[in-house]
Structures are given as C-alpha cells and as structure tokens.
Enzyme design. Structure first.
Site, short mmCIF file in Angstrom:
data_model
loop_
_atom_site.label_atom_id
_atom_site.label_comp_id
_atom_site.label_asym_id
_atom_site.label_seq_id
_atom_site.Cartn_x
_atom_site.Cartn_y
_atom_site.Cartn_z
N SER A 187 67.53 -74.43 -79.34
CA SER A 187 68.47 -75.15 -78.48
C SER A 187 69.88 -74.60 -78.72
O SER A 187 70.12 -73.42 -78.51
CB SER A 187 68.37 -76.65 -78.73
N ASP A 208 60.11 -77.85 -70.61
CA ASP A 208 61.43 -78.21 -71.14
C ASP A 208 62.37 -78.58 -70.00
O ASP A 208 62.61 -77.78 -69.10
CB ASP A 208 61.98 -77.01 -71.92
N HIS A 261 60.98 -79.49 -74.87
CA HIS A 261 62.06 -78.88 -75.66
C HIS A 261 61.71 -78.76 -77.14
O HIS A 261 62.12 -77.83 -77.82
CB HIS A 261 63.32 -79.73 -75.50
#
Length: 819
Positions: A671, A762, A794
C-alpha cells in the site's frame, strides 16, 4: 495508503497496533550456520537439507518457476509451514466464580487451514486459581473444541450464556444460537427477508446483551431492496419468485457500498432479538442516510420500562460538499461519526412513548465519536474520538477520550455535556505518554473502582497496556517499559490477562497482578502462564533463538524551516538482527497508511524471513502513529519526499553504526509502503539489491479516479488544504501534481528487480495501478515478476494467498542476494 489490514494475518501489516504485541530479550543464540556465509552464496538456507523434490522435466515445471528455484521453493515452504500452522488467540473472556480466588476463562483460538483456505476456530477453556500472593495457576481443558461455521461468539455479562452467530452464505439464513453451560437453549433462523449477515468485522460490529440477558442488540445488513422483474413479455408488475423459470430479477438502481472489504454491504442496520420468543425487530426511526454500528445498551431509565440503545452513526453523505458518496471506511478514522440514542423496539407498549425518536448525543463541537462504553455504575458514557483525523483529513491520527455524565433518570437528552478525559497529545516529551492510539475497548474494560478503564494503545514503536482514570484523567502504563509489546486480552477482576511478544518471539500469555493501589503510583507484577495456546515448534525456537531486537532512535536531519517541535523529535526503527549482523543481508520493511505504525509485536511473516538469515529493519518514519500529533501531521503534503528521506536517513544511520552492510539491502512494502518501495528504487536506484511491492500506490493521478478513498490522494499530496480542493473530477493541474509525487515519475531510473503481489479485488489500490507500473517497467527492460491473486482484496490475507505470497518473497530475496 489507508490500510485495511489485520497485522497478524495480512501479508504486509499496516495497522500493527491492532494485534498481539511484545518485545524480546536482548541476547539470543541462533544457527551458527549464519555467522559466516559460505563462499558460494551471499546467504544460505537453514533448511536446504530438509528434503528435496523429485527432478521435474521442463514441461512439468510450475508456471513462473525454473529449475534453479524449484528446490528453494520446496525447502522454504517446509519452514513457512511451521510458522503458518501456529495458532493465534483472537479474543478471551474471564468470568468470576462464587469463590473469590478462582475464575474461569475462555479463549477463542484460530489456526490456518491451508487446504480449506480458511481459519479454523476453536475454544479452549481454563480454571484460574489465584492465591493472592502473586501466584496463579491455569488448569486447562484437555482439548480445544472446534467451532465450525461460526462467525463470532459473544458471552453474556454473567458468563452463563453464550451467543453463537453463524452467518449464512449466499441466500442462506443467518443462525443465532443461545447456549447455556451444557446445551443449546434456543436456535433462531433469520431469513434474508429479515436481514442479511451480522457484522462481525470489529468496526461496524456491535453485539450487546442487555443487563437481564433477555434481549440482544446487534448490527446486520438490511434486507435486500426489491428489484425489478422481467418475463418473456417484458416488465412484470407483480414481481417474480427467484425459483420461477419463466422470469428473472433485474438489477435496479446501483447503490454505493462502503468500499474495501465491504462488497455487497450497503447499510448496516440495528436489530434486537427477544431470546425467549425468538422475535426479531428492526430499530425503526433511524434515517437511511445513517449506517449504524457499535451498539450498546444504556442503563435503565428510572421508571424501569424504557431501555435505550446507544450506537455510532456514519452518514453516507460524506463525499465532496456532502454529496452522497460512501467513501471507503475500513480503518479510515477520518469519517465523521456521532453517538446516537434510541429506545429499544421492545418496550412496555401500554406506554404512549414515541419509540422511534432518535437523539444525537455528540452533535456540538465533536466531529467524531465511537466505541461507546458505560461505566459500571451507569453514571458515565465513555467514548473515543478521532476528531483530529476528521478535522485534518488524515485517515488515522491521535485519539482523545471523552465522557458524558449520563442523566440520573436514565433518559438521554440531546444537549448532554461532553468532558475531555484524555486530550490529543501534540508534542510529547521524550519517553513520556505520546497520546492515545487505541483501536477499541473490551466489552468490560473496568477495574473494581468503577472509574479506571484498561486499554491497549500504541506507545511509539511498542504496543502498551494503559490504565486511565476517567475522573482524574490520569494515564498510567500498566505493561513493563521494555522493547516488548503487550496486548490486552481480558480483565480477571483487578488482574489482567495479556499476551507479550516481539517480532521474532511468538506471543506468550501473561497474567498481571496489581500489587499496590490503583492509580499512577500502582505497581504491576507479571507472570508467564504455561499454556497450550501459543506453542511453536522446536524448529522455530531454534531458528529464532539467536536473534536480537533493538528499537533505535533516529535523529531528524535538516532542514528544519517550518517544522513543528514534534516534527523535529527523533523517529524510530525496529531492528531484528542476526548475530554478526553486518555479514547478513538486510530487508527494509515499510508500513502502509502512511498514518499507521509497526510495533515490536510478533509477525509470523517477518519471523519467517528472519529465520532465513535476514536482518529486518522496520522504519516508523514521521507521520506514523504513536509519536504525537505534530509529528504525524508533518507528513501530509510531503509524501514522496519527507517519508522517503526519513527511510534513507534511518538506513544511513544503521549503516554508519556498522550494524549492516550497505551493499546487501532489499526493500518490501505494501500500500503506502509499496508507494515508498517503488519511490526508493526510483530515487535511490543503486541502493537496493531487490524489492517487493504489494498492492502499491504507483501513480496517484490514476488511483485518484479508481480508489474508494480519493480524498486520501488530495490530503496526502497537498496537506490539510487538499480537503478544500477535493473533487471527483480533478483538474489538469492537480493530475500533474499527483503524477509528480508518484513513484512512476521516477520509473526511468529504476534498476532494481521487483516482485509485485496484487489482489484482483482490491478497491483501495485497484490492480490497474500496479499493472501500469509493471508494464511500463517491462517496456524499459526492467526485471519484474508479478503474481495476481484473483479472489483477494487489499490485504492479500487469505491463507493460501499469504502462504504463496511470502514463499515467493523469501525465494525472490534469496535469489537476488545469491547472484
């Protein structure tokens, strides 16, 4: 980027404060094999002799593998299995017995089931004997009891009953079971026409027994809205049955969901079930613009007939200029929310009360209020606030604690006075309390004085257990002050059941006694509890026994112009090292968020990488949680520069101390950690041997139009003023700014081999972001490997995905360090 992960299960932990924590002894003994690498390779495998696979022909070679790496996959997978099968404690509850010196406890334990691609859940019980002289004995049941198909369990306040929730799959009904100590008392099947699945996600989740244990309030998905029906003749006015063969259901109007991990979740709604009759009633009178969660029962009104529910409400109109837009909410504390009260739908119907009157309790001056809990005497309603996150735009920030004096007649009013208990800490002194970073409360978090609440909170690079007196505002650290992290499991009267661990030392159950009066001068003694819960194999103990852990303070390097005092304070890095660390490769690990944190708690993923012979360096760059609000707010507007410089400065700091070799460093992050990873290999292209990026933010100008939290892009790129510019249709000027702050703008300089792990489902950083960077890198001849997990979001945290993902990370790093 704003994380949605649970650190103990996700591939890259972004919110390490939410799981078990601990720290580690300063001296260890690890495999001598690693003290001097063999000449043939930079790093050898401790498990290379554990077994070999049969020779494969080229046509039988697995996709993405070659003959030179098959043996490495085989040997590393055996070690990773040892880490994967270790159980974890999800929750615990303690119940007092008639004897003051004994109690009972129940632990909810989970273990990976790789073949089923699920977590196997079980319950293990124990009797606790406390002699009162700081000695304690746990008498465990001989075996855990597996609970198949169970979504969650919630004991009643007395501990005499247990609610078991079984959420149905697809169109199956939800099942509620009420157990006593020996059998099922009641089983209630709830069809989809009443409501969908009950929320058990620790955010919207709210399951609360009333004091009499006759009613249970909970949060579930509202029943499906009617859809248009069609037949061979066109539109059907009468509708149709799902089983009709000559008709079909249309889709109807699209309705927004709550973003990442909330697929097909539109509106969390309040319900109450009467245990005796099995009747379920929806709580009427709540606006459809509110999604509800975290419900609790309020103390009885003075007439004893009216019971109120207190809950948290989030408005769906939280888009730009209050437009209807459900911006992603998972671990986004910057979503405005408020506390509300409403009478229970089960009332004395002879009273002419308006049972649908909802009251907002925290309307004035407080943009955030969540996790409500009542004091034992019912005099105070205590709750957390992320006002600093909502008001600034940061998805995570320093919390504050507040209280409301509950009316003596038990009837809530909309103009109740809110008092501060623990305010936001802006710039903490060195080693002092850095502020409250708390992810929730126990169902009963109170000590016997009725005014002291016990919580888990991040304390710089550690998880700590705190006691807070809600009358005086005094905050005390209950857990020992060391490099260990501690996580609260349950209170046993005035004693505490907790777990303690560190990155390379699995969690251990601890029992804490208060040996002096409650308050800041109180002292706590901790003993380790022998238990069958958190056992690990001798092989893992051997591999990790010679690792060291240190939390290093990294000084901030200039320039200091315009920096707040808090932003000039040192930040920290957690260093888990091998013996003779400079002779071993180092993996630089970067958390996401960016407003999250790595604590020193145990991570099976990094313990696995450490056991392969890598040093692990985890940097809590400025902007991380746990260091005060000024340091956190220094990063927005400076992403891609300040955070990158902090990471490189931490790397230089540890190199200058002679702890690692500058020529043997790799980097991994997910991320926003992936954003930093791809920035680093572009801005410092000669410093990293290999890199791994998991669902990384590579191009802000692309992600702003595809993510479930586009406001994040504006805020982190422009700072607090970005909230004023947020638009669903960014201008060319802002798209250009976003591109300039993105890793993809440095892509032409990249030389480092990169492994990408991407979740196809995601919603936070859609797969298109990583694939664009991958294709552009390949276009320039870069070395890149990509693994896509079709069913993952995610977190990439499904058991099989975690296993394959980290196996590939280990092999990728070994391959490139051995070149």
């Amino acid at each position: 980027m704003a994380s949605v992960l649970s650190p103990s299960h996700s591939i890259i932990s972004h919110y390490s404060s939410l799981r078990h924590c601990c720290s580690f002894p300063r001296t260890f003994s690890f495999l001598r094999l690693f003290s001097k690498p063999p000449r043939a390779s930079l790093i050898s495998s401790p498990i290379s002799t554990m077994g070999s696979s049969d020779t494969l022909s080229e046509k039988d070679m697995p996709l993405g593998l070659d003959a030179s790496t098959v043996e490495e996959y085989s040997s590393q997978s055996k070690l990773l299995l040892e880490f994967t099968k270790m159980p974890t404690v999800d929750k615990a509850w303690a119940f007092k017995s008639d004897n003051d010196n004994t109690s009972k406890a129940m632990f909810l334990v989970s273990q990976t089931n790789l073949l089923a691609n699920k977590r196997r859940k079980s319950i293990l019980s124990t009797h606790i004997s406390n002699s009162g002289d700081q000695t304690v004995e746990f008498q465990w049941s001989p075996f855990p009891i597996e609970i198949t198909g169970v979504s969650t369990v919630v004991p009643s306040p007395s501990g005499l009953k247990l609610l078991v929730v079984r959420n149905g799959e697809s169109e199956s009904p939800t099942k509620l079971e009420i157990w006593n100590q020996c059998q099922v008392e009641k089983e209630i099947n709830v069809p989809q026409s009443v409501h969908g699945s009950i929320y058990t996600d620790a955010w919207f989740e709210g399951i609360s027994w009333n004091k009499e244990e006759t009613l249970i309030a909970y949060v579930a998905e509202e029943p499906p809205l009617p859809k248009p029906s069609f037949t061979g003749s066109g539109f059907s006015k009468k509708g149709s049955n799902e089983k009709d063969s000559d008709s079909w259901k249309g889709q109807g109007d699209w309705e927004e969901e709550w973003g990442e991990t909330y697929f097909k979740k539109r509106r969390p709604t309040l319900f109450v079930v009467d245990i005796s009759s099995g009747e379920i009633r929806a709580v009427e009178g709540i606006s459809r613009t509110l999604s509800t969660g975290q419900v609790v029962w309020a103390p009885h009104s003075s007439n004893g007939t009216t019971s109120y529910l207190v809950f948290v409400g989030w408005s769906s109109e939280n888009g730009f200029q209050k437009t209807p837009r459900k911006l992603g909410i998972k671990y986004c504390y910057n979503r405005p929310c408020s506390l509300y009260a409403i009478p229970s739908p089960f009332q004395n119907e002879s009273k002419n009360e308006d049972i649908s009157t909802v009251m907002e309790l925290t309307r004035h001056g407080l943009s955030s209020a969540f996790f409500p809990v009542f004091s034992p005497d019912g005099n105070y309603l205590v709750f957390l606030s992320a006002k600093s996150a909502v008001d600034s735009g940061a998805h995570g920030a320093t919390c504050s604690l507040h209280k409301i004096e509950w009316p003596s007649d038990g009837v809530p009013k909309p103009e109740l006075t809110i008092s501060d208990v623990v305010p936001v800490v802006m710039c903490p002194n060195e080693e002092s309390f850095p502020g409250l970073y708390c992810s929730g409360f126990l169902s009963n978090p109170w000590l016997s004085d009725g005014s002291t609440i016990v919580v888990s909170s991040v304390w710089r690079s550690r998880d700590a257990i705190l006691s807070i007196n809600i009358l005086s505002g005094e905050v005390s650290q209950v857990s020992p002050d060391s490099d260990y992290s501690w996580d609260l499991l349950s209170l046993d009267g005035d004693n505490i059941i907790a777990v303690s661990s560190c990155i390379i030392d699995p969690p251990k159950v601890k029992y804490g006694h208060c040996t002096a009066k409650l308050g800041q001068s109180s002292r706590w003694t901790w003993v380790e509890v022998s238990n069958p819960l958190l056992t690990c194999s001798d092989k893992i103990k051997s591999f990790l026994s010679e690792r060291n852990i240190n939390i290093l303070k990294v000084p901030v390097t200039g320039p200091f112009d315009g920096l707040s005092s808090g932003a000039k304070n040192p930040y920290e890095a957690i260093f888990a090292s091998c013996e003779e660390s400079a002779s071993h490769p180092t993996i630089l690990v970067l958390h996401g968020g960016p407003h999250s944190v790595f604590t020193s708690s145990y991570y099976k993923s990094y313990a696995f990488l450490s056991s392969l012979g890598f040093n692990i360096l985890m940097v809590n760059y400025r902007g991380s949680l746990g260091f005060g609000e000024e340091a956190l707010q220094s990063l927005p507007g400076n992403i891609g520069s300040q955070d990158v410089n902090d990471v490189l400065a931490a790397l230089d700091y540890i190199i200058e101390k002679g702890l690692i070799d500058a020529n043997k460093v790799a980097v991994v992050g997910g991320s926003h950690g992936g954003f930093l990873t791809t920035h680093l290999i572009g801005q410092a292209p000669d410093r990293f041997v290999a890199a791994v990026a998991l669902n990384p933010v590579c191009n802000l100008s692309l992600v702003v139009g595809t993510t479930d939290i586009p406001d994040w892009v504006y805020f982190e790129s422009c700072g607090k003023e970005g909230n004023n510019y947020f638009s669903e249709s960014p201008s060319v000027e802002y798209l250009s700014l976003f591109y300039q702050k993105s890793p993809i703008s440095h892509l032409p300089k990249v030389k480092t081999p990169v492994l990408f792990l991407l979740g196809a489902q995601d919603l936070r950083v859609p797969i298109s972001n990583g694939l664009q960077y991958v294709r552009a890198l390949r276009e320039r001849g870069g070395e890149v490997k990509v693994i896509v997990f079709p069913e993952d979001d995610h977190g990439i945290d499904r058991p099989q995905s975690f296993f394959e993902g980290f196996l590939n990370i280990g092999v990728w790093f070994k391959k490139h360090f051995n070149k």
